[in-house]
Structures are given as structure tokens and as C-alpha cells.
Design a protein around this motif. Structure first.
Motif, short mmCIF file in Angstrom:
data_model
loop_
_atom_site.label_atom_id
_atom_site.label_comp_id
_atom_site.label_asym_id
_atom_site.label_seq_id
_atom_site.Cartn_x
_atom_site.Cartn_y
_atom_site.Cartn_z
N VAL A 1 0.85 -1.19 0.00
CA VAL A 1 0.00 0.00 0.00
C VAL A 1 0.89 1.24 0.00
CG1 VAL A 1 -1.82 1.27 1.20
CG2 VAL A 1 -1.80 -1.23 1.26
N ASP A 2 0.57 2.17 -0.89
CA ASP A 2 1.36 3.40 -1.02
C ASP A 2 0.43 4.52 -1.48
OD1 ASP A 2 3.18 5.38 -1.45
OD2 ASP A 2 4.35 4.32 -2.96
N GLU A 3 0.19 5.47 -0.60
CA GLU A 3 -0.65 6.61 -0.92
C GLU A 3 -2.04 6.14 -1.37
OE1 GLU A 3 1.62 8.85 -3.73
OE2 GLU A 3 3.17 9.37 -2.28
N THR A 4 -2.42 6.40 -2.63
CA THR A 4 -3.76 6.05 -3.10
C THR A 4 -3.81 4.74 -3.86
OG1 THR A 4 -3.44 7.34 -5.12
CG2 THR A 4 -4.43 8.47 -3.23
N PHE A 5 -2.68 3.99 -3.87
CA PHE A 5 -2.64 2.72 -4.58
C PHE A 5 -2.44 1.57 -3.58
CE2 PHE A 5 -1.31 5.81 -7.76
CZ PHE A 5 -2.06 5.42 -8.86
N ALA A 6 -3.07 0.43 -3.88
CA ALA A 6 -2.86 -0.79 -3.11
C ALA A 6 -2.63 -1.92 -4.11
CB ALA A 6 -4.08 -1.09 -2.24
N MET A 7 -1.53 -2.65 -3.97
CA MET A 7 -1.21 -3.72 -4.91
C MET A 7 -1.34 -5.08 -4.24
SD MET A 7 2.13 -4.25 -7.39
CE MET A 7 3.34 -4.28 -6.05
N VAL A 8 -2.03 -5.98 -4.95
CA VAL A 8 -2.22 -7.35 -4.50
C VAL A 8 -2.34 -8.20 -5.75
CG1 VAL A 8 -4.75 -7.19 -4.41
CG2 VAL A 8 -3.57 -8.77 -2.88
N HIS A 9 -2.00 -9.47 -5.67
CA HIS A 9 -1.96 -10.27 -6.89
C HIS A 9 -3.32 -10.45 -7.53
CE1 HIS A 9 -0.77 -13.16 -9.86
NE2 HIS A 9 -1.56 -14.09 -9.35
N ALA A 10 -4.32 -10.89 -6.75
CA ALA A 10 -5.62 -11.25 -7.34
C ALA A 10 -6.72 -10.26 -6.99
CB ALA A 10 -6.02 -12.66 -6.91
N GLY A 11 -6.98 -10.06 -5.71
CA GLY A 11 -8.08 -9.17 -5.35
C GLY A 11 -8.27 -9.07 -3.85
N LEU A 12 -9.28 -8.30 -3.46
CA LEU A 12 -9.63 -8.11 -2.05
C LEU A 12 -11.11 -8.41 -1.88
CD1 LEU A 12 -7.79 -4.72 -1.36
CD2 LEU A 12 -7.00 -7.02 -0.78
N LEU A 13 -11.44 -9.13 -0.84
CA LEU A 13 -12.85 -9.40 -0.56
C LEU A 13 -13.59 -8.08 -0.34
CD1 LEU A 13 -12.52 -12.55 1.69
CD2 LEU A 13 -13.68 -12.42 -0.52
N PRO A 14 -14.83 -8.00 -0.81
CA PRO A 14 -15.54 -6.70 -0.78
C PRO A 14 -15.75 -6.13 0.60
CG PRO A 14 -17.00 -8.50 -1.48
CD PRO A 14 -15.61 -9.05 -1.49
N GLY A 15 -15.76 -6.95 1.63
CA GLY A 15 -15.96 -6.45 2.98
C GLY A 15 -14.71 -5.91 3.63
N TRP A 16 -13.56 -6.05 2.96
CA TRP A 16 -12.30 -5.59 3.55
C TRP A 16 -11.98 -4.17 3.13
CZ3 TRP A 16 -8.80 -10.31 1.91
CH2 TRP A 16 -9.10 -11.42 2.72
N SER A 17 -11.68 -3.31 4.07
CA SER A 17 -11.06 -2.03 3.74
C SER A 17 -9.60 -2.29 3.42
CB SER A 17 -11.18 -1.07 4.91
OG SER A 17 -10.39 -1.53 6.00
N VAL A 18 -8.95 -1.31 2.81
CA VAL A 18 -7.52 -1.46 2.52
C VAL A 18 -6.73 -1.60 3.82
CG1 VAL A 18 -5.49 -0.24 1.62
CG2 VAL A 18 -7.59 -0.35 0.27
#
Length: 274
Positions: free
Chosen positions: A109-126
């Protein structure tokens, strides 16, 4: 300047051409890699050496194929018939490469970007997702990392619950961040589907299309879904454009949105733990 690049999967030559075409300069610029550094291509060890040599000029997250390599190397998993990992497993610097890989983050996570390989579950905040990623990183970087990998494989549970504990808890985190493409509106992962959006089964959505997704505070940079291809909408920048399947390798300058692509020769046939 930050230059984000999609899945390499053991392809060094396209990466070199892409960085040349983009004018990337280590020390001045930062290379972001969406994971799946290895497998299917022929230059797996060389890719790891190149990224490791960049030091702080490179940031990578772990993908499912990277976890596969770690599991095979640790003895936690039998090799598949179609992987291409011999050059790493037989390398004189094998131990150093494996140790370097297992100390890479699951999420960045850096400023307004968050990098992850596949995705994030919709209930998770960054913020919550980053804390959950830290849990996995602690297990993978700790003294009992082989035991963690022995208990990682599988698709259950399919949904997150704050009360989850132990291996089930870590498995959901890894499956979401490294394997998920679609899920239900309530966050149940559909891990078997790999095809395009318009052919997805009824009742499931791209993870980023679920209404009210809590990670919409950031642009999520990801890879993994080659059938999706380049996608820059809905607060998502997806960069897996099928380099290993004969597509192209894609990079984007995050500050400007400029896209750079190079064509790739097919190096593998689709199969395996995707």
C-alpha cells in the motif's frame, strides 16, 4: 515514478524489453510487480535474480505461482507435471532465492494505490486487508513457515469471518489475495472460474464490481486474471495481459496513467493451479 507491471511467470526477455521501452531507471523509478514472478516460462531463476538485484527499486507481491514454488521447495507440496521450476530448484543459489521470495509482502500500500496479486474481498477495507496480509507474512517469514505451507492448500472456507482462526483464517486471506477473480455479493469466493467476465456463471461478480466494496478508497493494482486482460476502471488497474500465453506484457506509470506494452511469444499452455 512508479511503474507497475503484470504477471511475468518466468519471462525475463519481455520484461527487459518493456523496461527499455518505458525508459525505466532504477534508483530514479520504482518497479511494482503484481506477483506470479515464476512458473510456465523458462527464465524463472533469472527473473528472481533480476528483481532481487534491483533492491529498493522493486516492489513485488506474492502470487499463487510464487506460493506454489515455495510449497514445492519446502517439501509441502508435490510438483505438478507441467511446472517449469527446474532452473530454480537445481540452482546453486536456490536457498537464497527461496528465502528472498518468502520475505516478499502479500500486499503493498502506497498513498492512493494498493497492490495485490488477485483481489480483495468486498468487505475488507484497505487498512484491514493490510493487517490481514501481515498475518500471512508473519507465518511465511517465521521459523515454522514449512508447516504453514503444508496447511495452506485448499479452497475452504470460501468466505471471510472475523472469528476465523488458525489455518482456515490464513487460507482465506491467501485465497482471496492470490486466487480470487469473482465472488458473490455477500463475499463468497468462486475460485474455479477463470474465464471472461461476460461468460461468468449467474450470481457471481468480479470481486471489484460488488456494490459497496470497502477497498474503493484506493486504486487496486492487480494481475492474475489473464482472461480479463487490461482493465482500468472501477478503482482497479488489472495488468495480467497473458504474457506467458502469447499475449503481451503490460506496464503502467502510476503517476500519469501512461500504458506501455510489448508483444510476447507463447511459452505455455493453460493448465495447473491458476
Amino acid at each position: 515514478m512508479r511503474f507497475a507491471v503484470g504477471d511475468l511467470q518466468g519471462q525475463l526477455e519481455p520484461l527487459d524489453r518493456l523496461l527499455d521501452a518505458a525508459g525505466f531507471q532504477p534508483g530514479r523509478d520504482e518497479l511494482w510487480l503484481t506477483g506470479d514472478l515464476v512458473n510456465r516460462g523458462k527464465d524463472n531463476a533469472a527473473v528472481l535474480r533480476r528483481i532481487r538485484a534491483l533492491g529498493k527499486s522493486a516492489v513485488t507481491v506474492l502470487g499463487n505461482h510464487d506460493f506454489y514454488l515455495l510449497a514445492v521447495a519446502s517439501g509441502a507440496m508435490r510438483r505438478g507435471a507441467d511446472d517449469t521450476l527446474d532452473d530454480i530448484l537445481d540452482a546453486p543459489d536456490r536457498a537464497a532465492l527461496i528465502d528472498w521470495l518468502r520475505f516478499q509482502p502479500l500486499m503493498h500500500v502506497d498513498e492512493t494505490f494498493a497492490m495485490v496479486h488477485a483481489g480483495l474481498l468486498p468487505g475488507w477495507s484497505v487498512a484491514q486487508a493490510r493487517l490481514l496480509a501481515h498475518e500471512v507474512e508473519g507465518a511465511l517469514q517465521g521459523p515454522h513457515w514449512q508447516v504453514f505451507l503444508q496447511n495452506l492448500w485448499g479452497s475452504q472456507p470460501l468466505a471471510w469471518n472475523d472469528a476465523l482462526e488458525g489455518w482456515d483464517r490464513l487460507r482465506v486471506i491467501v485465497n482471496a489475495m492470490c486466487r480470487m477473480r469473482l465472488c458473490s455479493a455477500t463475499g463468497e469466493m468462486a475460485l474455479k472460474y477463470k474465464g471472461p467476465i461476460d461468460a461468468a456463471p449467474a450470481g457471481i461478480l468480479p470481486w471489484f464490481a460488488v456494490p459497496g466494496r470497502r477497498s474503493a478508497s484506493h486504486t487496486v493494482v492487480c494481475g492474475h486474471w489473464s482472461a480479463l486482460g487490461y482493465y482500468n476502471a472501477d478503482g482497479v488497474l488489472a495488468l495480467d495481459t497473458g504474457c506467458v500465453w502469447g499475449g503481451c506484457l503490460t506496464g503502467v506509470w502510476l503517476e500519469t496513467g501512461e500504458r506501455v506494452q510489448v508483444a510476447c511469444e507463447q511459452a505455455a499452455a493453460p493448465s495447473g493451479w491458476e
